[in-house]
Design an enzyme around this catalytic site. Structure first.
Site, PDB file in Angstrom:
ATOM      1  N   HIS A   7       8.964  38.884  42.535  1.00 50.53           N
ATOM      2  CA  HIS A   7      10.235  39.599  42.706  1.00 50.53           C
ATOM      3  C   HIS A   7      11.322  38.774  42.034  1.00 50.53           C
ATOM      4  O   HIS A   7      11.561  37.621  42.396  1.00 50.53           O
ATOM      5  CB  HIS A   7      10.567  39.803  44.191  1.00 50.53           C
ATOM      6  CG  HIS A   7      11.842  40.550  44.400  1.00 50.53           C
ATOM      7  ND1 HIS A   7      11.890  41.933  44.533  1.00 50.53           N
ATOM      8  CD2 HIS A   7      13.132  40.126  44.487  1.00 50.53           C
ATOM      9  CE1 HIS A   7      13.141  42.315  44.695  1.00 50.53           C
ATOM     10  NE2 HIS A   7      13.913  41.237  44.668  1.00 50.53           N
ATOM     11  N   CYS A   8      11.983  39.372  41.056  1.00 48.96           N
ATOM     12  CA  CYS A   8      12.992  38.663  40.272  1.00 48.96           C
ATOM     13  C   CYS A   8      14.386  39.126  40.680  1.00 48.96           C
ATOM     14  O   CYS A   8      14.765  40.265  40.405  1.00 48.96           O
ATOM     15  CB  CYS A   8      12.772  38.905  38.776  1.00 48.96           C
ATOM     16  SG  CYS A   8      13.928  37.991  37.728  1.00 48.96           S
ATOM     17  N   PRO A   9      15.172  38.269  41.348  1.00 51.20           N
ATOM     18  CA  PRO A   9      16.533  38.691  41.716  1.00 51.20           C
ATOM     19  C   PRO A   9      17.455  38.823  40.514  1.00 51.20           C
ATOM     20  O   PRO A   9      18.461  39.539  40.578  1.00 51.20           O
ATOM     21  CB  PRO A   9      16.992  37.576  42.658  1.00 51.20           C
ATOM     22  CG  PRO A   9      16.181  36.383  42.271  1.00 51.20           C
ATOM     23  CD  PRO A   9      14.862  36.914  41.824  1.00 51.20           C
ATOM     24  N   GLY A  29      17.002  42.288  39.625  1.00 50.19           N
ATOM     25  CA  GLY A  29      17.212  43.184  40.758  1.00 50.19           C
ATOM     26  C   GLY A  29      16.060  44.098  41.054  1.00 50.19           C
ATOM     27  O   GLY A  29      16.266  45.220  41.524  1.00 50.19           O
ATOM     28  N   ASN A  30      14.827  43.641  40.801  1.00 51.45           N
ATOM     29  CA  ASN A  30      13.673  44.504  41.013  1.00 51.45           C
ATOM     30  C   ASN A  30      12.409  43.651  41.062  1.00 51.45           C
ATOM     31  O   ASN A  30      12.415  42.485  40.657  1.00 51.45           O
ATOM     32  CB  ASN A  30      13.554  45.537  39.891  1.00 51.45           C
ATOM     33  CG  ASN A  30      12.767  46.760  40.297  1.00 51.45           C
ATOM     34  OD1 ASN A  30      12.165  46.797  41.371  1.00 51.45           O
ATOM     35  ND2 ASN A  30      12.753  47.772  39.447  1.00 51.45           N
TER      36      ASN A  30
END
Length: 364
Positions: free
Chosen positions: A168-170, A173-174
């Site tokens: 999960h890559c902040p 944002g997804n």
């Protein structure tokens, strides 16, 4: 006479999907709820490139070559396109089991494991699956009530099972999964090239200006250039390092989740069953393979719940409000008259003919 049409509100499937996601544009855009760092990513890219195009590009196009701003614009547009494609798409979310499906899976598990005595821990819910002559374990997700496919994992932030889950890559944002990993890789690759490009030509700009007015005077006159150099310098190491790490993973056909857990490099030294043993084949599969469609059907229409009395449809309601015209009468020819099918017994007896008027007077 005015006609009133009753319209029903259509409920899309994305409005009832579980998990912690946000949807925009009637379900076409799908993102995580935590989007603050994604906005920071947009601000840094847009802000740095705006300063570069506004100040340095104009000077460098005249002094060196007009191709400098053209190539920078191509890198910028490609980076933004891949970023938005990664952020706004379905990463490969697996739908949760329906109540009937979950109950059936529970019955299968109970039939396989048997009754567990009270106080004892139940056995792990695992299925064995063979891939390239190697056993792969399918784990059961207690949240989604399904046996996850190979390489899938449950994201604790988005609360969804994602197929070929990477991480999960902040910053985007997804989640990054099977359906958007190639766009994520192209984004960090193009962003690395854009950062190096802007950083290098900022140094060239400062050097050319310093030859005319001196180094300190150049720094005083171009505070925007100093800000760009600082942003690119601190961004360069992380972005380029991340690109190198994912290039290594693509060459091995491996995910970040598998690398962190040591799935193929642990004590058992199990060989990666998904690798083709060839860097070119692995890169072609990950970056150029067919993209599977989304299985969520986010914009599908939910069926109405069945009830005892069906509400009238819009067409029925509108037609009942219209004035009813009388049914048209059909004129039949003599050849088209219906035949009398009654029997002779049912036919009434013929009446006697009346005598003519002259004969009646003669009798008198």
């Amino acid at each position: 006479m005015s006609v009133m049409v009753v319209r029903k509100k259509v409920t899309r499937k994305w409005e009832k999907l579980p998990g912690r996601n946000t949807f925009c544009c009637d379900g076409r855009v799908m993102m995580a709820r935590q989007k603050g760092i994604f906005y920071l990513t947009l601000f840094l890219i847009l802000g740095t490139c705006t300063l570069f195009f506004a100040f340095e590009c104009r000077y460098l196009a005249v002094q060196l070559s007009p191709a400098i701003p053209v190539f920078a614009a191509m890198l910028f547009l490609f980076s933004m396109a891949t970023l938005l494609r990664t952020s706004f798409s379905d990463p490969g979310v697996i739908p949760r089991a329906l109540p009937d499906e979950a109950a059936f899976i529970e019955m299968e598990i109970e039939a396989t494991n048997g009754a567990v005595p009270q106080g004892q821990r139940p056995p792990p819910r695992i299925k064995n699956f063979q891939i390239n002559n190697q056993i792969v374990k399918l784990k059961y997700c207690y949240t989604c009530k399904i046996f996850r496919p190979p390489r899938a994992s449950h994201c604790s932030i988005c609360d969804n099972c994602v197929e070929r889950f990477d991480h999960h890559c902040p910053w985007v944002g997804n989640c990054v999964g099977k359906r958007n990993y190639r766009y994520f890789y192209l984004f960090i690759l193009s962003l690395s090239l854009l950062t190096i490009y802007v950083f290098a030509f900022n140094i060239v700009y400062v050097a050319l200006k310093s030859l005319k007015i001196g180094f300190l005077e150049t720094l005083k006159e171009t505070p925007g250039t100093v800000l760009e150099v600082l942003i690119c310098f601190f961004t360069l190491w992380s972005v380029v390092g991340l690109t190198g790490f994912h290039t290594f993973l693509v060459a091995l056909n491996q995910t970040t989740n598998e690398d962190i857990k040591g799935s193929w490099t642990g004590k058992n030294r199990v060989q990666n069953p998904y690798s083709h043993g060839n860097i070119v084949k692995n890169c072609c599969e990950v970056l150029c393979g067919p993209l599977p469609p989304s299985v969520l059907d986010r914009r599908g229409i939910l069926p109405l719940e069945e009830s005892g009395s069906r509400p009238p449809s819009t067409q029925e309601t509108s037609s009942s409000l219209l004035p009813q015209s009388p049914a048209p009468t059909e004129h039949l020819n003599s050849n088209e008259m219906p035949e009398d099918t009654s029997t002779p017994e049912e036919m009434p007896p013929p009446e006697p003919p009346e005598p003519p008027q002259d004969a009646a007077e003669a009798e008198k």
